[in-house]
Design an enzyme around this catalytic site. Structure first.
Site, mmCIF file in Angstrom:
data_model
loop_
_atom_site.group_PDB
_atom_site.id
_atom_site.type_symbol
_atom_site.label_atom_id
_atom_site.label_comp_id
_atom_site.label_asym_id
_atom_site.label_seq_id
_atom_site.Cartn_x
_atom_site.Cartn_y
_atom_site.Cartn_z
ATOM 1 N N LYS A 101 -1.156 -8.007 -8.758
ATOM 2 C CA LYS A 101 -2.101 -7.998 -7.642
ATOM 3 C C LYS A 101 -1.690 -6.858 -6.708
ATOM 4 O O LYS A 101 -0.811 -7.006 -5.884
ATOM 5 C CB LYS A 101 -2.059 -9.336 -6.899
ATOM 6 C CG LYS A 101 -3.364 -9.716 -6.163
ATOM 7 C CD LYS A 101 -3.754 -8.804 -5.011
ATOM 8 C CE LYS A 101 -2.840 -8.934 -3.804
ATOM 9 N NZ LYS A 101 -3.337 -7.996 -2.687
ATOM 10 N N CYS A 127 9.620 1.724 3.391
ATOM 11 C CA CYS A 127 10.574 0.678 3.762
ATOM 12 C C CYS A 127 11.990 1.225 3.856
ATOM 13 O O CYS A 127 12.881 0.558 4.400
ATOM 14 C CB CYS A 127 10.515 -0.487 2.777
ATOM 15 S SG CYS A 127 11.037 -0.063 1.110
ATOM 16 N N GLU A 174 -4.932 -3.911 -1.598
ATOM 17 C CA GLU A 174 -6.376 -3.661 -1.506
ATOM 18 C C GLU A 174 -6.672 -2.278 -0.945
ATOM 19 O O GLU A 174 -7.805 -1.795 -1.059
ATOM 20 C CB GLU A 174 -7.058 -4.687 -0.597
ATOM 21 C CG GLU A 174 -6.710 -6.140 -0.886
ATOM 22 C CD GLU A 174 -5.574 -6.635 0.007
ATOM 23 O OE1 GLU A 174 -5.841 -7.425 0.929
ATOM 24 O OE2 GLU A 174 -4.429 -6.195 -0.222
ATOM 25 N N ARG A 175 -5.665 -1.645 -0.301
ATOM 26 C CA ARG A 175 -5.906 -0.382 0.396
ATOM 27 C C ARG A 175 -6.045 0.803 -0.553
ATOM 28 O O ARG A 175 -6.824 1.727 -0.290
ATOM 29 C CB ARG A 175 -4.759 -0.096 1.374
ATOM 30 C CG ARG A 175 -4.448 -1.216 2.349
ATOM 31 C CD ARG A 175 -5.579 -1.472 3.293
ATOM 32 N NE ARG A 175 -5.239 -2.492 4.270
ATOM 33 C CZ ARG A 175 -6.114 -3.068 5.074
ATOM 34 N NH1 ARG A 175 -7.388 -2.722 5.010
ATOM 35 N NH2 ARG A 175 -5.748 -4.000 5.939
ATOM 36 N N PHE A 195 0.805 -1.223 0.000
ATOM 37 C CA PHE A 195 0.000 0.000 0.000
ATOM 38 C C PHE A 195 0.833 1.266 0.000
ATOM 39 O O PHE A 195 0.363 2.325 -0.425
ATOM 40 C CB PHE A 195 -0.937 0.015 1.221
ATOM 41 C CG PHE A 195 -0.223 0.303 2.525
ATOM 42 C CD1 PHE A 195 0.050 1.601 2.924
ATOM 43 C CD2 PHE A 195 0.178 -0.732 3.351
ATOM 44 C CE1 PHE A 195 0.720 1.863 4.119
ATOM 45 C CE2 PHE A 195 0.841 -0.480 4.544
ATOM 46 C CZ PHE A 195 1.116 0.821 4.933
ATOM 47 N N SER A 251 5.877 -6.890 4.045
ATOM 48 C CA SER A 251 6.500 -7.197 5.325
ATOM 49 C C SER A 251 7.327 -8.475 5.225
ATOM 50 O O SER A 251 7.094 -9.321 4.359
ATOM 51 C CB SER A 251 5.423 -7.374 6.403
ATOM 52 O OG SER A 251 4.670 -8.555 6.163
#
Length: 495
Positions: free
Chosen positions: A171, A279, A174-175, A147, A224
């Site tokens: 893919k 990150c 979703e956020r 995200f 993550s």
């Protein structure tokens, strides 16, 4: 409802499962996202597989021409893309524009794909025998993206894969999926054939469908560390190439001779930009010596207290909200834990409330001092606007601390001493290193990747490493009939 994009057609999921998309500045639902079934993911993979033969045989120069047009369209639509990112992610407009630009630079790199795919040729490796190499596309590749950079990280993946002759299934998170959909439409406007890029939305069901489908040859992931390790293990068990970029705990050493004002400005941007949801964010400052530490805290405190927090559409906002209420609650819980563990909370950002945005997911900047390496706020990736100061008595203690951490994504040193800087860049066990540069994200024609538990797989992402990841090396040794009669040779060939 946000739909999948398969064969350049918008197709709504029939799963009956939906997930809301929020504006994190207000907490309001602004859209919904259909979560794909396994069959829908497989349909996207099948579309990519059908498009692969023609696309892989398209001359690299023609593929590059599509990249040039895509690059042009991104530039023309950068402001709209940034506004979509800000609306769903919450980062400031200026920050979102920077994200679009850094992603666009990878597309610019891909415009040189004819040169990047050139092989090597050796004449007369044996009597009338030539040898040459070629890098060839893999087939269907896939990307699973986070995200925090809804435009940039996807652009680290699919342009490189597609320029190399592969087809792709993405893919996204979703956020904040809308920027991805805008970019996919721009790519098709640039002349990308149907089926070459497909986008499917979903959760773990969609991820596992990608990892398990035997048609998919390679998977790129950013997220993550626990999920990166899962993706790497499940994907490689299915025989795929996998590059899985995980978490980070990025340290910045501040030496006694450093320009402290420069170091403080760097820590503010690197620690609190994008609400710390990067990150490559600096989340640990390591001043060397008590005097350096005291001076650093003295200069940092008022700047953190004065940090301008607000929604992305306010021009004076320096930091927006975090992505979800769950993320906010987790960050607050870690700050609570740090206080309980004995760290000194110099600036407390937990109770920030903005008039008119009381339901938004806002936090102020938090600054800890006297953090120790056994505390959770040191060991874990907080992914929020929290900066910890861990004091080091000597330079060697600071280096040993960084090298002992499980993550090795990014790090930096601020110093005027060339000897210290050179020793640091050589001795530190981290993949990306900055000298008086707080966020050393490599430019597009280098490659991005950490060490240790920050990267699973053999290849970093984008740049030359990305080209190698998305292609196979083939070496051909050839001799055409020349009238030479040798007879059968049973010994291992040496010429």
């Amino acid at each position: 409802m946000i739909e999948n994009l398969i064969n350049n057609q918008r197709i709504a999921s029939t799963s009956g499962r939906e997930q809301p998309v929020y504006n994190p500045a207000t907490g309001e639902t602004i859209d919904s996202l259909g979560l794909s079934t396994v069959e829908e993911v497989n349909a996207a993979i099948d579309a990519a597989a059908a498009a692969f033969p023609a696309w892989s045989n398209t001359p690299p120069l023609k593929r590059a021409s599509v990249m040039f047009k895509f690059n042009e369209l991104i530039a023309q639509n950068a402001d709209a893309l940034a506004r979509e990112i800000s609306r769903e992610h919450g980062k400031t407009h200026e920050d979102a524009l920077g994200e679009v630009q850094r992603g666009k630079e990878v597309v610019e790199f891909c415009c040189g794909i004819p040169q990047l795919l050139k092989g090597e040729f050796s004449r007369n490796v044996g009597p009338s025998i030539d040898s040459y190499s070629d890098r060839q596309a893999l087939g269907v590749c896939a990307g699973i993206t986070p995200f925090n950079f809804p435009a940039m990280v996807p652009l680290w993946m699919y342009p490189v894969a597609i320029a190399c002759g592969n087809t792709f299934v993405l893919k996204p998170s979703e956020r904040d999926p809308s920027a991805v959909m805008m970019m996919a439409e721009l790519f098709h406007q640039a002349g990308l054939p149907e089926g070459v890029l497909n986008v499917v939305h979903g959760d773990k069901t969609a991820v596992d469908a990608i990892l398990d489908n035997p048609v998919v040859q390679a998977v790129s992931f950013v997220g993550s560390t626990p999920i990166a390790e899962y993706v790497y293990q499940r994907g490689t068990q299915s025989g795929k190439r996998v590059q899985a970029l995980g978490g980070a705990k990025n340290h910045m050493i501040v030496m006694p001779d450093a320009d402290l004002d420069q170091a403080v400005d760097a820590l503010m941007g690197a620690g609190f930009g994008s609400a710390g949801e990067r990150c490559m964010a600096i989340s640990v400052a390591v001043p060397v010596g008590e005097e350096t530490a005291d001076r650093l805290v003295e200069k940092l405190r008022p700047k953190v207290e004065a940090l301008k927090v607000g929604p992305a559409d306010h021009s004076d906002s320096e930091m927006g909200p975090v992505i979800t209420r769950d993320a906010k609650d987790r960050i607050v819980g870690l700050i609570d834990d740090g206080v309980s563990a004995g760290a000194e909370l110099v600036v407390d950002g937990r109770n920030l409330s903005l008039q008119g945005y009381e339901n938004g997911y806002f936090l102020g900047g938090s600054l800890f001092d006297r953090v120790t390496t056994d505390m959770r706020i040191y060991k874990e990736e907080i992914f929020g606007p929290v900066l910890s100061i861990v004091r080091a008595a000597q330079y060697d203690d600071a280096v040993d601390m960084i090298n002992a951490h499980e993550y090795g994504n990014g790090t930096a040193i601020f110093t005027r001493d060339g000897d210290a800087a050179r020793s640091f860049t050589n001795d530190i066990q981290v993949g990306m290193v900055g000298v008086n540069v707080p966020i050393p994200v490599p430019v597009a024609y280098h490659s991005f990747g950490g060490w240790k538990r920050s990267l699973f797989g053999d290849h970093s992402i984008y740049g030359p490493e990305g080209v190698h990841f998305y292609t196979r090396l083939k070496t051909i040794t050839a001799r055409w009939p020349t009238g030479i009669k040798e007879g059968s040779v049973f010994a291992f060939p040496t010429e």
